[in-house]
Design a protein around this motif. Sequence first.
Motif, short mmCIF file in Angstrom:
data_model
loop_
_atom_site.label_atom_id
_atom_site.label_comp_id
_atom_site.label_asym_id
_atom_site.label_seq_id
_atom_site.Cartn_x
_atom_site.Cartn_y
_atom_site.Cartn_z
N GLY A 613 -39.61 -6.60 -55.92
CA GLY A 613 -40.51 -6.97 -56.90
C GLY A 613 -40.90 -8.40 -56.76
O GLY A 613 -39.88 -9.28 -56.43
N TRP A 614 -42.09 -8.52 -57.09
CA TRP A 614 -42.60 -10.13 -56.87
C TRP A 614 -42.26 -11.08 -58.19
O TRP A 614 -41.94 -12.27 -58.08
CB TRP A 614 -44.06 -10.40 -56.52
N ARG A 615 -42.19 -10.22 -59.25
CA ARG A 615 -41.93 -11.04 -60.49
C ARG A 615 -40.75 -10.84 -61.17
O ARG A 615 -40.27 -9.74 -61.36
CB ARG A 615 -43.01 -10.70 -61.53
N SER A 616 -40.10 -11.87 -61.04
CA SER A 616 -38.61 -11.74 -61.52
C SER A 616 -38.08 -13.37 -61.96
O SER A 616 -38.55 -14.11 -61.22
CB SER A 616 -37.42 -11.27 -60.60
N TRP A 621 -35.81 -19.70 -58.25
CA TRP A 621 -34.62 -20.63 -58.28
C TRP A 621 -33.67 -20.13 -56.98
O TRP A 621 -33.11 -20.66 -56.25
CB TRP A 621 -33.78 -20.61 -59.25
N THR A 622 -33.83 -18.74 -56.85
CA THR A 622 -33.09 -18.14 -55.61
C THR A 622 -33.69 -18.84 -54.17
O THR A 622 -32.96 -19.32 -53.51
CB THR A 622 -33.34 -16.68 -55.64
N LEU A 623 -34.92 -18.78 -54.11
CA LEU A 623 -35.78 -19.24 -53.07
C LEU A 623 -35.46 -20.97 -52.81
O LEU A 623 -35.03 -21.23 -51.68
CB LEU A 623 -37.28 -19.12 -53.30
N MET A 624 -35.45 -21.69 -53.95
CA MET A 624 -35.25 -23.03 -54.00
C MET A 624 -33.70 -23.21 -53.50
O MET A 624 -33.48 -23.94 -52.58
CB MET A 624 -35.53 -23.71 -55.26
N TYR A 625 -32.87 -22.55 -54.51
CA TYR A 625 -31.38 -22.75 -54.08
C TYR A 625 -31.06 -22.55 -52.67
O TYR A 625 -30.44 -23.62 -52.08
CB TYR A 625 -30.69 -22.13 -55.09
N PHE A 626 -31.07 -21.19 -52.21
CA PHE A 626 -30.74 -21.04 -50.65
C PHE A 626 -31.44 -21.50 -49.68
O PHE A 626 -31.04 -21.97 -48.68
CB PHE A 626 -30.52 -19.29 -50.85
N SER A 627 -32.66 -21.84 -49.86
CA SER A 627 -33.31 -22.53 -48.84
C SER A 627 -32.93 -24.02 -48.82
O SER A 627 -32.68 -24.31 -47.59
CB SER A 627 -34.77 -22.84 -49.22
#
Lengths: 798, 260
Positions: A613-616, A621-627
């Motif tokens: 799902g796209w909206r969550s 933050w997951t994308l920012m943090y783990f990137s």
Amino acid sequence: MNQTSAAALNRLHLSVALLSIAIIAFQLVLIHVLSITQWHYFAYMVISVALLGFGAAGTLIALARGWFLERSSFLLPLLMFGSAAAMATVVGITQAVFGGFDSLLLFVDPSQVWRLLLANLLFSTPFFLGALAIGLIFVQHVDQIGTFYFANLLGSGLGGIVAIIILGLLSPQQLPAVTAVFSLAAGFLILPNRRLRWLIPAAFLACALTAFNIVRPVYLSISEYKDLQRTLNLPDAGIVAQRNSPYGLVQVVSAPALRHAPGISLTYSREIPVREAVFSNGNWFGAISEWSAANTEHLLDYTTGALPYAMATPNDVLVLRAGTGMDVSHALTRGARRIVAVEPHSTVLDLLDEQYSKTMGGLFRHPAVTVVPLEPRTYLATDSSHYDLIILPMVGVFGGTAGLFALQEQNTFTREALSEMWRHLTPDGILCASAWLDYPARNPLRLAATMVETLAEAGIDNPAAHLAAVRSWGTITFCVKRSPFTPVEIRNVREFCRQMLFDPVLLPDLKPGEREHYNLLEDRSIFTYMDQILSPARQELYKTYDFRLQPATDNRPFFSQFLRWQSLPHLIRLFGERAVPFIEMGYFIVIITFFQTAAAALVLIILPLFRLGWRSGNRLWTLMYFSGLGVGFMLVEIVLIHCFVLYLGHPVYAAAAVICAMLIFSGIGSYTSSCMPIHEATPYRAAGLVALMLLLYAFLLPPILQHTITFSMGWKIIFTMVLLALPSFAMGFPFPLGLQLLARRSEADVPWAWGINGCLSVLSTALATIIAVEAGFAAVFLLASAAYVIAALAEFWT
Amino acid sequence: MKDSSFMPGTSAANIENRPQRVLPKILFLPFALAFLLLLFTGNALAEEEALIYKNARDRMVRTQIKSRGISDPATLRAMESVPRHLFVPETSVPDAYDDRPLPIGYGQTISQPYIVAYMTEIVQPKPQQRILEIGTGSGYQAAILAETGVSVYTIEIIPELAKNASERLRRLGYGRVQVKSGDGYFGWEKHAPYDAIVVTAAAEYIPPPLLVQLKDGGRMVIPVGSPFFVQTLMLVEKHGKETGTRSLMPVRFVPFRRAE
């Protein structure tokens, strides 16, 4: 699975460590093998793409998490056996199926692109299968991620050590299958009691393939454009000696038509002797010269490299990157009394000493010669003597290298290196460097710029009085003298030129027309540029020349990197779009690798969102943090390798030490994190702390290393470990803490996060190189810190 | 001859023993026609193919060679005549007239057409001259030189390339070109001295024996660069004891400076 017994959990931890050993060792072995069969830049590209297998594994688990978790006890050993089988066979398969692949033809033959893509796909198989197993374990045991991540990092660190050991012991073609043994062991450790009917045949097949490829490894076919293969094409050529080493595969070739006389004068009328030659990873390393102490003449007397001897007879000579010793024998023949030969490739030195000492007339055992197996910069930092003559290795090769080595770090040719050499010269000492002439002119101009700026830094107002250069039909030699050249020396240079049919290019009292008496140039602009480099207007030339001419620095040590992107349209108009990649292929490949991995990473990161799902609340933050973590960790690793190679002086061992220490200390950090209570803000604070620490390191590490480089090796190793332990330990925290936090919020997102981390790590290897070239390693350090800042700031996007 | 016809039940032995039956000539006609048709279409196809390649060659000379300043009539004629597509590997035939070098195996290439033309023009070939080539490769440069009317002696160090080039040159009507398999370092003393020497496989040194075998006033040309990128062409001119070199550019001279 949460009810797994303690013994089973221990076995699983050990299995993760063993698989991690296999994956890292296989990665290093693959770089080694591809560097032999093709070129290092190609290995770099293939590995970058292959490592996306980690990202792809995360994506797949994110897409079918339930299916994988239900069958994990069966799938885990199966994936490990599969990874082992792929490790053992993939090199052989690519050789057999794509035997005609040649990376040099990528820009010539469009069919090579498809072969490359297929090769990439095959090479990514073992990484993908292995990563799938590790990812599955992480997802399944996310509550104990700290200890599993510790096992993963510890195994990866040990994998580096294993690779270094086997690289020195075994032949390159056996190596991939040997690494598969660890993956097999990992699979056997966690064999379940159920469904053995399927697993036993799979294990048997993987074992059989591994054993077969160790005992009967496939023959490695080498690119027909590599120096070694071209030499082996000569009639009756053959490999007469070979040695495995972490520095590369060393081979000696003998052929009745193999001669070496770089740019020899047209006045040389005797026969050019036939020699044996040393190749390292299939690249030319040096010719084995017959020499006798009774010789009164040397082949190099007829090259521009004899310029310093035309002016004076030096007593103390320092030969940097002495290679197979031609400059050393030349110095002895010309009457030097003490020669220090610095050569970091200890395997070649051992081979020459053990098998060719007699042929070389005992050159390296001569009482006047001291051989130092160290990086030249490290030696210079620790040595306090002064020399009448310091000889740098020759720049470039005849006809150019198509820019294959453009991104090689060359610490011997930086402005700081030359300043260090200047300080080691006696009051009348000479620093000498030669280069092959190229067109468009690059190497000679940068060499001149480096020398002039060295003089400027030493406070010399009139560089022209200290600089001489002569040119033959193919080479140019520069001499920088600590004191101004005397009239006698200038006269001797002219006489040398007259005898050898060379032309002076730089001399304190150069007369009009003198530069082109014997060797005419249709394009004389090199002289104008050279004069401009000697003048204060050189900054203007740096800005407007089609290629980068600024001297290389320790921060940007890429002496052979000249291409500037703004000039591409002009160069394409001039040479055609097909020829332009051959001006500097190395950098082109890195750019292609970057865009290739970026496109693939984008797909792999977006794909799971169709299911998750796209909206969550967790997405951004997951994308920012783990990137941030993926980019940050890899950038730090690359920049620390750069710093410590110079510090420790042994490139391969230094790189291995940095990788191993970083991974192991990070593993310990990760383990420690598993004992900590986790609050919502803990992961971000950990990332923030790392960012701060890296910022401090970016400014403090270079001076600390500079001030301690003169210490003994024992102390330097202790310093290295301490300096690496601090940030590495801290860098072990954010990843497991973040995964645990994510698992609390949405367990289904864990594999996606792991995949993001994998994809961005791979992407940042190419990114680090591009930034280092464009802005320097200091910028890479700062960017690493910025990446952790992004991870820390992710808190505000939850 | 008595006419006979096939009879049902005729045994094999009978067939063998009976007199040979001659089919009416009219029956051959379709076969003959088909054969002729095939012959003509085959010829027509071959002619059409030859025309396509001839056009490609003319275009190559016009756009790649003349436009870059090559004007020597003998060189241009040679470039228009020699079928370059027959000197490249089968897989490269469609690219034969492209403006680039092509791989021919063993780490060797057939040079870009313009470079071949440039090297030919530089050595100024004239009928009755003797020219030595070091590095036969595919034999293309040797064929171009032969077209200008000179006697060509060519040496190739890789035996397989030497054999293939020798056969190809003979097959294509360049049998006068003498090919030797051996080490080019020593030149070919038997036919020395040479008016010109073309070194297509350059080494990092100029072999002293080649300078000896070059006539006084003779020219030697050597391309300097990597397999797919020629940087410069070096011309060695021998004038008694004083030999000089001239570094020539394969590209038009323009300053490598940008306006800021």
